[in-house]
Design a protein around this motif. Sequence first.
Motif, PDB file in Angstrom:
ATOM      1  N   GLN A  62      30.164  12.610  18.970  1.00 38.16           N
ATOM      2  CA  GLN A  62      30.819  12.628  18.393  1.00 38.16           C
ATOM      3  C   GLN A  62      31.736  13.823  18.249  1.00 38.16           C
ATOM      4  O   GLN A  62      30.870  15.403  18.224  1.00 38.16           O
ATOM      5  N   VAL A  63      32.665  13.828  17.331  1.00 39.88           N
ATOM      6  CA  VAL A  63      33.648  14.914  17.644  1.00 39.88           C
ATOM      7  C   VAL A  63      33.946  15.387  16.207  1.00 39.88           C
ATOM      8  O   VAL A  63      34.751  14.222  15.367  1.00 39.88           O
ATOM      9  N   GLN A  64      33.989  16.144  15.591  1.00 42.54           N
ATOM     10  CA  GLN A  64      34.131  16.747  13.703  1.00 42.54           C
ATOM     11  C   GLN A  64      35.428  17.842  14.610  1.00 42.54           C
ATOM     12  O   GLN A  64      35.300  18.550  15.572  1.00 42.54           O
ATOM     13  N   LEU A  65      36.989  17.754  13.370  1.00 43.03           N
ATOM     14  CA  LEU A  65      37.999  18.361  13.840  1.00 43.03           C
ATOM     15  C   LEU A  65      38.586  18.726  12.461  1.00 43.03           C
ATOM     16  O   LEU A  65      38.482  17.800  11.940  1.00 43.03           O
ATOM     17  N   VAL A  66      38.710  20.044  11.970  1.00 44.04           N
ATOM     18  CA  VAL A  66      38.892  20.406  10.942  1.00 44.04           C
ATOM     19  C   VAL A  66      40.402  21.519  11.269  1.00 44.04           C
ATOM     20  O   VAL A  66      40.547  22.516  12.038  1.00 44.04           O
ATOM     21  N   GLU A  67      41.305  20.750  10.791  1.00 44.28           N
ATOM     22  CA  GLU A  67      42.902  21.587  10.898  1.00 44.28           C
ATOM     23  C   GLU A  67      42.685  22.901   9.828  1.00 44.28           C
ATOM     24  O   GLU A  67      42.423  22.915   8.784  1.00 44.28           O
ATOM     25  N   SER A  68      43.125  24.144  10.146  1.00 38.86           N
ATOM     26  CA  SER A  68      43.891  25.211   9.316  1.00 38.86           C
ATOM     27  C   SER A  68      44.985  24.980   9.511  1.00 38.86           C
ATOM     28  O   SER A  68      45.590  25.490  10.626  1.00 38.86           O
ATOM     29  N   TYR A  93      38.714  10.457  17.322  1.00 43.73           N
ATOM     30  CA  TYR A  93      38.504  11.228  16.048  1.00 43.73           C
ATOM     31  C   TYR A  93      39.379  12.328  15.639  1.00 43.73           C
ATOM     32  O   TYR A  93      40.951  12.401  16.275  1.00 43.73           O
ATOM     33  N   TRP A  94      39.858  12.220  14.138  1.00 34.72           N
ATOM     34  CA  TRP A  94      40.498  12.419  13.926  1.00 34.72           C
ATOM     35  C   TRP A  94      40.356  13.949  12.854  1.00 34.72           C
ATOM     36  O   TRP A  94      39.476  13.959  11.906  1.00 34.72           O
ATOM     37  N   GLY A  95      41.047  15.025  12.270  1.00 34.28           N
ATOM     38  CA  GLY A  95      41.109  15.879  11.487  1.00 34.28           C
ATOM     39  C   GLY A  95      41.561  15.206  10.220  1.00 34.28           C
ATOM     40  O   GLY A  95      42.004  14.388  10.269  1.00 34.28           O
ATOM     41  N   GLN A  96      41.028  15.769   9.068  1.00 29.70           N
ATOM     42  CA  GLN A  96      41.481  15.747   7.601  1.00 29.70           C
ATOM     43  C   GLN A  96      42.966  16.459   7.161  1.00 29.70           C
ATOM     44  O   GLN A  96      43.226  15.628   5.991  1.00 29.70           O
ATOM     45  N   GLY A  97      43.417  16.868   8.598  1.00 27.08           N
ATOM     46  CA  GLY A  97      45.221  16.918   8.195  1.00 27.08           C
ATOM     47  C   GLY A  97      45.168  18.257   7.332  1.00 27.08           C
ATOM     48  O   GLY A  97      44.603  19.310   6.934  1.00 27.08           O
ATOM     49  N   THR A  98      46.761  19.429   7.612  1.00 28.09           N
ATOM     50  CA  THR A  98      47.197  19.685   6.754  1.00 28.09           C
ATOM     51  C   THR A  98      48.828  20.501   6.174  1.00 28.09           C
ATOM     52  O   THR A  98      49.247  19.904   7.600  1.00 28.09           O
ATOM     53  N   GLN A  99      48.817  20.416   5.334  1.00 30.15           N
ATOM     54  CA  GLN A  99      50.460  20.343   4.663  1.00 30.15           C
ATOM     55  C   GLN A  99      51.152  21.190   4.943  1.00 30.15           C
ATOM     56  O   GLN A  99      50.539  22.900   4.868  1.00 30.15           O
TER      57      GLN A  99
END
Length: 124
Positions: A1-7, A113-119
Amino acid sequence: QVQLVESGGGLVQAGGSLRLSCAASGRTFSRYAMGWFRQAPGKEREFVVGIRGSGEITDYADSVKGRFTISRDNARNMVYLQMNSLKPEDTAVYYCAAREGRPVYSDPNLYDYWGQGTQVTVSS
């Protein structure tokens, strides 16, 4: 399992720069091929660029060639997207995605796996 967080997203004027970061959880990050995608309102998700676990970079989308640069730091479980000379048409939500294995694909359906996205918003 991989969790991704964009910023790193935000509002910038045309011609400006932003650096997006994607932080990944897990101890085997180097086993994952990573991709950056973007999705503008009313449009399909678009492949921007990918990078293999080894650091080998795939072709960039024509629309970003010469302006965007992808990199990764396997020791820190990070992937970056340096975006220069931004244009209003770069406005979108940017996502990082991961898939286990070597190949990088432009088809978003092939990523696990996908991050939540960053605008990212580029004003003219």
